[in-house]
Design an enzyme around this catalytic site. Sequence first.
Site, PDB file in Angstrom:
ATOM      1  N   HIS A   1      40.491  38.245  48.901  1.00  0.00           N
ATOM      2  CA  HIS A   1      40.059  36.998  48.337  1.00  0.00           C
ATOM      3  C   HIS A   1      39.262  35.902  49.638  1.00  0.00           C
ATOM      4  O   HIS A   1      38.895  35.515  48.919  1.00  0.00           O
ATOM      5  CB  HIS A   1      41.309  36.816  47.379  1.00  0.00           C
TER       6      HIS A   1
ATOM      7  N   SER B   1      44.835  44.188  44.771  1.00  0.00           N
ATOM      8  CA  SER B   1      45.507  43.559  43.943  1.00  0.00           C
ATOM      9  C   SER B   1      46.641  44.821  43.703  1.00  0.00           C
ATOM     10  O   SER B   1      47.465  44.644  43.356  1.00  0.00           O
ATOM     11  CB  SER B   1      45.739  42.574  42.820  1.00  0.00           C
TER      12      SER B   1
ATOM     13  N   GLN C   1      30.926  45.415  38.936  1.00  0.00           N
ATOM     14  CA  GLN C   1      30.936  44.662  38.878  1.00  0.00           C
ATOM     15  C   GLN C   1      30.100  43.601  39.384  1.00  0.00           C
ATOM     16  O   GLN C   1      29.519  42.093  38.522  1.00  0.00           O
ATOM     17  CB  GLN C   1      32.353  43.852  39.277  1.00  0.00           C
TER      18      GLN C   1
HETATM   19  O1  PAF Z   1      36.732  40.613  39.680  1.00  0.00           O
HETATM   20  C1  PAF Z   1      37.987  40.188  39.142  1.00  0.00           C
HETATM   21  O2  PAF Z   1      38.921  39.647  39.527  1.00  0.00           O
HETATM   22  C2  PAF Z   1      38.019  39.628  37.900  1.00  0.00           C
HETATM   23  O3  PAF Z   1      37.057  40.718  37.385  1.00  0.00           O
HETATM   24  C3  PAF Z   1      36.624  38.650  37.737  1.00  0.00           C
HETATM   25  C4  PAF Z   1      35.370  38.890  38.275  1.00  0.00           C
HETATM   26  C5  PAF Z   1      37.875  37.202  37.735  1.00  0.00           C
HETATM   27  C6  PAF Z   1      36.675  38.245  35.932  1.00  0.00           C
HETATM   28  O4  PAF Z   1      37.832  37.966  35.531  1.00  0.00           O
END
Ligand code: PAF
Length: 288
Positions: free
Chosen positions: A45, A194, A161
């Site tokens: 992150h 995570s 995603q």
């Molecule tokens: O990748 C993530 O942590 C989640 O899917 C996101 C993009 C924050 C949406 O809740």
Amino acid sequence: MSDLSALPLPSTADLAHLRRIVAEWRHDGLRIGFVPTMGALHDGHLSLIARAKEKADRVVASIFVNPTQFAPGEDFDAYPRTMDADAAKLAHAGCDLLYAPVASDMYPDGFSATLTVGGPSQGLETDFRPHFFNGVAIVVAKLFNRVQPDIAVFGEKDYQQLLVIRHMVRDLDLPIEIIPGETLRERDGLALSSRNAYLSTDERRVAASLNEILAAFAHDLSTGIDWETAQGKALAKAANAFERVDYIEARCAETLAPLPPGPVHQPARVLAAVWLDKTRLIDNMPAV
Ligand code: PAF
């Protein structure tokens, strides 16, 4: 919920407050970057924050464990919530603002809007978590409306995603540039996630083999053998190492469409989801 005013960086749960801060930045002609997260932050992150800082003058990170992307029985309740540690990491990474809305504000009583995404959301994760991308799309669309960033960074670790969000932004004409962030890995190759926190010591050792299996799959594709043969080899190895294999597939890198039969002559991506006891691991990498 932590007292946000005690956190080591400017933080708010309040939409009007968020909008005031962002409006001031915009008034000063600053470019705004955004990194949406569900917290439980790790170096992966933080590398997304660093990427956003390269591309923008001010960076907002959100922390919101989004209920609409979890199905009943998934790990919504168990999902790690570590706000104080997360805020310390964001402050250290130079994030300018933490936005941490509460669920009753994001989804007030009577909330009924839905977003159905297609295109790259088809297959792979959707075959096993059919609710997932519609839940991600609605929360990301809401967060985009709230933060109104110029750019947003999404990790390649969640490659499907990333493409779903890119597609949604294009389809809905949202004026936001979506920037990919590279996957960060442990020394043994395990992609940072995570959910790695759920792994026992033994599981942690086995988990690293997912990276090796995908790397061998990608290498096999580059030698010009049929993807079906390469996939068969990868599947056999994954089935041997893991308790369950949801999928291990090669797809078109740009659209995630299935590949035509035979050797691969276009940029491809190998992607997998596997289980170790109650922990689901996903990973992917480029191929060809
Ligand atoms: O990748 C993530 O942590 C989640 O899917 C996101 C993009 C924050 C949406 O809740």
